[in-house]
Scaffold this active site. Structure first.
Site, PDB file in Angstrom:
ATOM      1  N   THR A 265      -5.863 -11.930   3.613  1.00  0.00           N
ATOM      2  CA  THR A 265      -7.001 -11.258   3.002  1.00  0.00           C
ATOM      3  C   THR A 265      -8.150 -12.240   2.760  1.00  0.00           C
ATOM      4  O   THR A 265      -9.212 -11.844   2.295  1.00  0.00           O
ATOM      5  CB  THR A 265      -6.603 -10.611   1.661  1.00  0.00           C
TER       6      THR A 265
ATOM      7  N   GLY B 250       5.545  11.925  -4.133  1.00  0.00           N
ATOM      8  CA  GLY B 250       4.098  12.091  -4.240  1.00  0.00           C
ATOM      9  C   GLY B 250       3.607  13.118  -3.223  1.00  0.00           C
ATOM     10  O   GLY B 250       3.985  13.064  -2.053  1.00  0.00           O
TER      11      GLY B 250
ATOM     12  N   ASP C 279       0.810  -1.220   0.000  1.00  0.00           N
ATOM     13  CA  ASP C 279       0.000   0.000   0.000  1.00  0.00           C
ATOM     14  C   ASP C 279       0.845   1.272   0.000  1.00  0.00           C
ATOM     15  O   ASP C 279       0.467   2.291   0.577  1.00  0.00           O
ATOM     16  CB  ASP C 279      -0.975   0.005   1.198  1.00  0.00           C
TER      17      ASP C 279
ATOM     18  N   ASN D 234      -5.398 -10.303  -3.611  1.00  0.00           N
ATOM     19  CA  ASN D 234      -5.056  -9.782  -2.284  1.00  0.00           C
ATOM     20  C   ASN D 234      -4.580  -8.332  -2.410  1.00  0.00           C
ATOM     21  O   ASN D 234      -4.642  -7.569  -1.461  1.00  0.00           O
ATOM     22  CB  ASN D 234      -3.985 -10.644  -1.588  1.00  0.00           C
TER      23      ASN D 234
ATOM     24  N   GLY E 217      -4.534  -4.405  -3.584  1.00  0.00           N
ATOM     25  CA  GLY E 217      -5.541  -3.372  -3.774  1.00  0.00           C
ATOM     26  C   GLY E 217      -4.829  -2.084  -4.137  1.00  0.00           C
ATOM     27  O   GLY E 217      -4.055  -1.568  -3.357  1.00  0.00           O
ATOM     28  N   HIS E 218      -5.031  -1.647  -5.368  1.00  0.00           N
ATOM     29  CA  HIS E 218      -4.360  -0.432  -5.833  1.00  0.00           C
ATOM     30  C   HIS E 218      -5.414   0.624  -6.133  1.00  0.00           C
ATOM     31  O   HIS E 218      -6.307   0.393  -6.943  1.00  0.00           O
ATOM     32  CB  HIS E 218      -3.562  -0.693  -7.105  1.00  0.00           C
TER      33      HIS E 218
ATOM     34  N   ARG F 280      -5.446   0.319   8.594  1.00  0.00           N
ATOM     35  CA  ARG F 280      -4.031  -0.063   8.506  1.00  0.00           C
ATOM     36  C   ARG F 280      -3.305   0.386   9.761  1.00  0.00           C
ATOM     37  O   ARG F 280      -3.594   1.456  10.298  1.00  0.00           O
ATOM     38  CB  ARG F 280      -3.384   0.566   7.275  1.00  0.00           C
TER      39      ARG F 280
ATOM     40  N   GLN G 290       1.847  -6.491  -3.390  1.00  0.00           N
ATOM     41  CA  GLN G 290       2.471  -6.594  -2.050  1.00  0.00           C
ATOM     42  C   GLN G 290       3.817  -5.850  -2.017  1.00  0.00           C
ATOM     43  O   GLN G 290       3.965  -4.896  -2.735  1.00  0.00           O
ATOM     44  CB  GLN G 290       2.611  -8.059  -1.612  1.00  0.00           C
TER      45      GLN G 290
ATOM     46  N   LEU H 113       4.058  12.325   0.964  1.00  0.00           N
ATOM     47  CA  LEU H 113       4.777  13.302   1.779  1.00  0.00           C
ATOM     48  C   LEU H 113       3.803  14.344   2.326  1.00  0.00           C
ATOM     49  O   LEU H 113       3.970  14.860   3.431  1.00  0.00           O
ATOM     50  CB  LEU H 113       5.875  13.985   0.932  1.00  0.00           C
TER      51      LEU H 113
ATOM     52  N   LYS I  23       1.872   1.903  -5.202  1.00  0.00           N
ATOM     53  CA  LYS I  23       2.429   1.306  -6.432  1.00  0.00           C
ATOM     54  C   LYS I  23       1.495   1.547  -7.616  1.00  0.00           C
ATOM     55  O   LYS I  23       1.938   1.813  -8.724  1.00  0.00           O
ATOM     56  CB  LYS I  23       2.603  -0.216  -6.250  1.00  0.00           C
TER      57      LYS I  23
HETATM   58  P1  GDP Z   1      -0.676   0.140  -3.605  1.00  0.00           P
HETATM   59  O1  GDP Z   1      -1.307  -1.115  -3.091  1.00  0.00           O
HETATM   60  O2  GDP Z   1       0.795   0.188  -3.362  1.00  0.00           O
HETATM   61  O3  GDP Z   1      -1.017   0.424  -5.043  1.00  0.00           O
HETATM   62  O4  GDP Z   1      -1.283   1.329  -2.729  1.00  0.00           O
HETATM   63  P2  GDP Z   1      -2.825   1.565  -2.312  1.00  0.00           P
HETATM   64  O5  GDP Z   1      -3.554   2.053  -3.503  1.00  0.00           O
HETATM   65  O6  GDP Z   1      -3.357   0.374  -1.589  1.00  0.00           O
HETATM   66  O7  GDP Z   1      -2.670   2.689  -1.214  1.00  0.00           O
HETATM   67  C1  GDP Z   1      -2.090   3.917  -1.509  1.00  0.00           C
HETATM   68  C2  GDP Z   1      -3.121   5.039  -1.277  1.00  0.00           C
HETATM   69  O8  GDP Z   1      -2.453   6.274  -1.238  1.00  0.00           O
HETATM   70  C3  GDP Z   1      -4.150   5.169  -2.382  1.00  0.00           C
HETATM   71  O9  GDP Z   1      -5.372   5.533  -1.791  1.00  0.00           O
HETATM   72  C4  GDP Z   1      -3.617   6.301  -3.258  1.00  0.00           C
HETATM   73  O10 GDP Z   1      -4.643   7.024  -3.927  1.00  0.00           O
HETATM   74  C5  GDP Z   1      -2.960   7.160  -2.242  1.00  0.00           C
HETATM   75  N1  GDP Z   1      -1.784   7.910  -2.681  1.00  0.00           N
HETATM   76  C6  GDP Z   1      -0.790   7.514  -3.536  1.00  0.00           C
HETATM   77  N2  GDP Z   1       0.178   8.448  -3.604  1.00  0.00           N
HETATM   78  C7  GDP Z   1      -0.214   9.463  -2.779  1.00  0.00           C
HETATM   79  C8  GDP Z   1       0.373  10.700  -2.385  1.00  0.00           C
HETATM   80  O11 GDP Z   1       1.467  11.071  -2.801  1.00  0.00           O
HETATM   81  N3  GDP Z   1      -0.338  11.471  -1.476  1.00  0.00           N
HETATM   82  C9  GDP Z   1      -1.538  11.073  -0.983  1.00  0.00           C
HETATM   83  N4  GDP Z   1      -2.143  11.867  -0.098  1.00  0.00           N
HETATM   84  N5  GDP Z   1      -2.110   9.916  -1.330  1.00  0.00           N
HETATM   85  C10 GDP Z   1      -1.454   9.120  -2.205  1.00  0.00           C
HETATM   86  P1  IMO Z   2      -0.886  -4.341  -2.173  1.00  0.00           P
HETATM   87  O1  IMO Z   2      -0.489  -4.901  -3.502  1.00  0.00           O
HETATM   88  C1  IMO Z   2      -0.979  -4.816   2.176  1.00  0.00           C
HETATM   89  C2  IMO Z   2      -1.044  -8.915   3.696  1.00  0.00           C
HETATM   90  C3  IMO Z   2      -2.291  -9.382   4.394  1.00  0.00           C
HETATM   91  C4  IMO Z   2      -1.688 -10.379   5.390  1.00  0.00           C
HETATM   92  C5  IMO Z   2      -0.582 -11.020   4.577  1.00  0.00           C
HETATM   93  C6  IMO Z   2      -0.947 -12.351   3.939  1.00  0.00           C
HETATM   94  O2  IMO Z   2      -2.165  -3.585  -2.181  1.00  0.00           O
HETATM   95  O3  IMO Z   2       0.256  -3.596  -1.539  1.00  0.00           O
HETATM   96  P2  IMO Z   2      -2.488 -13.028   1.886  1.00  0.00           P
HETATM   97  O4  IMO Z   2      -3.967 -12.834   1.676  1.00  0.00           O
HETATM   98  O5  IMO Z   2      -1.638 -12.424   0.836  1.00  0.00           O
HETATM   99  O6  IMO Z   2      -2.127 -14.469   2.151  1.00  0.00           O
HETATM  100  O7  IMO Z   2      -2.193 -12.252   3.291  1.00  0.00           O
HETATM  101  O8  IMO Z   2      -0.240 -10.082   3.563  1.00  0.00           O
HETATM  102  N1  IMO Z   2      -1.260  -8.380   2.334  1.00  0.00           N
HETATM  103  C7  IMO Z   2      -1.196  -7.082   2.037  1.00  0.00           C
HETATM  104  N2  IMO Z   2      -1.012  -5.999   2.814  1.00  0.00           N
HETATM  105  N3  IMO Z   2      -1.087  -4.663   0.849  1.00  0.00           N
HETATM  106  C8  IMO Z   2      -1.237  -5.737   0.030  1.00  0.00           C
HETATM  107  O9  IMO Z   2      -1.221  -5.668  -1.307  1.00  0.00           O
HETATM  108  C9  IMO Z   2      -1.345  -7.020   0.625  1.00  0.00           C
HETATM  109  N4  IMO Z   2      -1.511  -8.271   0.146  1.00  0.00           N
HETATM  110  C10 IMO Z   2      -1.451  -9.087   1.196  1.00  0.00           C
HETATM  111  O10 IMO Z   2      -2.931  -8.315   5.054  1.00  0.00           O
HETATM  112  O11 IMO Z   2      -1.092  -9.696   6.469  1.00  0.00           O
HETATM  113 MG    MG Z   3      -2.805  -1.701  -1.767  1.00  0.00          MG
END
Ligand code: GDP
Ligand code: IMO
Ligand code: MG
Length: 436
Positions: A133, A417, A13, A38, A40-41, A309, A228, A336, A16
């Site tokens: 998840t 960012g 999270d 698993n 979530g972007h 989280r 991940q 940031l 990416k």
């Molecule tokens: P990922 O799993 O690595 O793709 O990340 P997630 O999408 O799960 O979580 C990142 C969250 O941060 C998302 O809600 C994005 O919209 C948000 N985000 C990404 N870059 C920035 C940033 O520079 N500033 C802020 N405030 N939010 C951001």
């Molecule tokens: P993104 O791509 C954050 C965590 C789960 C759990 C562990 C194992 O959005 O960064 P799993 O279902 O994969 O067997 O769970 O890994 N986990 C994540 N945490 N971001 C993710 O993906 C995750 N994918 C799995 O919460 O602790």
């Molecule tokens: Mg994510």
């Protein structure tokens, strides 16, 4: 430019999805090489009229939002077919063209019994659970390694599919019924459910390793996007509190069929603070108002499960580790802007374990569980930075924060960012430019 790898530096999270989306218009292929739904972007795209469109992607590579880019689900991915088509239909309904999607014939399929097993195993573990998840990820990778998995190509040979599902269920039904007290699952119903997706899937299925090699031979750019992150990697993460795949740069090769010799850049995404979902050690975790501040301002709730989280300060021991394990050439520091409004911003520079200082990740997991962060307090800033588009526009203290983190993690920070949308980014070095 040949292949570029993009990984998460912490526990996921980091942003990416946004980073991939940002590069999408300049790359020809975006490949998801590990994990499944698993992940979530969240990607936020500003529209010409100023409104914001928000997309939550789980199984599909973030490149799917860029019309010029071909999204690829690589062999290292585990695919839940119901989720795949639900996600495709959802995007189509919003006008996103998904027709270019390519799926590896060798990717493994998350079967209904593996979804069930993930959930019941976690319940069985009780206090010792991983906090997965619940999407069937672990059991599906376990089947892959045990050589009892079902692959995408098996859907096109009914006889083989029946044999494989029957063989898998012969064992799993014993486990489900006798250990977990659940009803046995019929092989025929599983086979019919899977075959129900076969014809829709067929046109997407390719030898993706070959497709990508040919693209590279033509001089096209391939972005390999991790689900991940480094500390969730099954080999290099905080085992057993990890996911069941290789989310680090090495996994990009085995999960796509692109050899290491073709990878030119490794971009790691590092959040300006740290978050984690699920169980497991987290040295800089905050249980006070500061943790609540980060969760609230950063809207730190899981994209996949909605779980709050866990939040903590930046940990540069982890950052250095990510640099080493992935061979990072460029970091993107995200969020940031979330740190704005703090008097001081602590950065963890090392750990203390039973009176001993650790500058690098302790190899012993028990030491990591007991690690106490050693902080350096950096001065905060109060100005709104979300409109900054150059490094020079950032307040001096925000600049100093980035530069100190850069020094501690040992690789250059090429982008920063400052908000969720595509545009809210400061680029210091071109992420796809020649040479690091
Ligand atoms: P990922 O799993 O690595 O793709 O990340 P997630 O999408 O799960 O979580 C990142 C969250 O941060 C998302 O809600 C994005 O919209 C948000 N985000 C990404 N870059 C920035 C940033 O520079 N500033 C802020 N405030 N939010 C951001
Ligand atoms: P993104 O791509 C954050 C965590 C789960 C759990 C562990 C194992 O959005 O960064 P799993 O279902 O994969 O067997 O769970 O890994 N986990 C994540 N945490 N971001 C993710 O993906 C995750 N994918 C799995 O919460 O602790
Ligand atoms: Mg994510």
């Amino acid at each position: 430019m040949p292949a570029v790898v993009l990984v998460g530096a912490q526990w996921g999270d980091e942003g990416k999805g946004k980073a991939t989306d940002l590069l999408g218009s300049r790359v020809h292929y975006v490949v998801k090489f590990n994990g499944g739904n698993n992940a979530g972007h969240t990607v936020v795209i500003e529209q010409p009229d100023g409104s914001r469109e928000k997309y939550a992607l789980h199984l599909l590579p973030s490149g799917i939002l860029t019309p010029t880019c071909t999204p690829v689900i690589g062999n290292g991915v585990v695919v839940d077919l119901e989720v795949l088509f639900r996600e495709i239909d959802g995007l189509n309904a919003r006008g996103v063209d998904t027709s270019k999607l390519v799926v590896s014939a060798n990717a493994h399929i998350i079967t209904p019994y593996n979804r069930t097993l993930d959930k019941v195993t976690e319940r069985f573990l009780g206090a010792r659970k991983i906090g997965t998840t619940g999407r069937g990820i672990g059991p599906t990778y376990a089947d892959k390694m045990s050589r009892t998995g079902i692959r995408v190509q098996d859907l096109f040979d009914r006889h083989i599919l029946e044999q494989k599902v029957e063989a898998a269920l012969r064992f799993k039904n014993q486990v489900l019924a006798k250990i977990y007290n659940r009803r046995a699952i019929g092989a025929a119903e599983v086979v019919e459910e899977l075959l129900g997706y076969a014809e829709r899937l067929r046109p997407m299925v390719r030898d993706t390793s070959l497709v990508l090699q040919e693209a590279l031979d033509r001089g096209e750019t391939v972005l390999l996007e991790a689900g991940q992150a480094t500390l969730l990697d099954v080999d290099f993460g905080t085992y057993p509190f990890v996911t069941s795949s290789n989310a680090t740069a090495g996994g990009a090769c085995t999960g796509s069929g692109i050899p290491p010799t073709r990878v030119q850049r490794v971009i790691a995404i590092l959040k300006a603070y740290t978050t984690r979902v699920g169980e497991g050690p987290f040295p800089t975790e905050l249980f006070d108002d500061n943790g609540e501040f980060l969760r609230k301002v950063g809207t730190e709730y899981g994209t996949t499960t909605g779980r709050p989280r866990r939040c903590g300060w930046m940990d540069t021991v982890i950052g250095r580790y990510a640099t080493r394990i992935n061979g990072v050439t460029d970091f993107v520091i995200t969020k940031l802007d979330v740190l704005t409004g703090l008097d001081t911003v602590p950065v963890c520079v090392a750990y203390e374990v039973d009176g001993v200082r650790f500058d690098e990740m302790p190899v012993n997991q028990s030491d990591f569980h007991h690690a106490k962060p050693i902080y350096e307090d950096l001065p905060g800033w109060w100005e709104d930075i979300s409109g900054c588009r150059t490094f020079a526009e950032l307040p001096a203290n925000a600049q100093a924060y980035v530069l100190r983190v850069e020094e501690l993690i040992g690789a250059r920070v090429s982008a920063i960012g400052v908000g969720p949308s595509r545009e809210a980014i400061i680029v210091r070095h071109d992420l796809l430019g020649e040479g690091a």
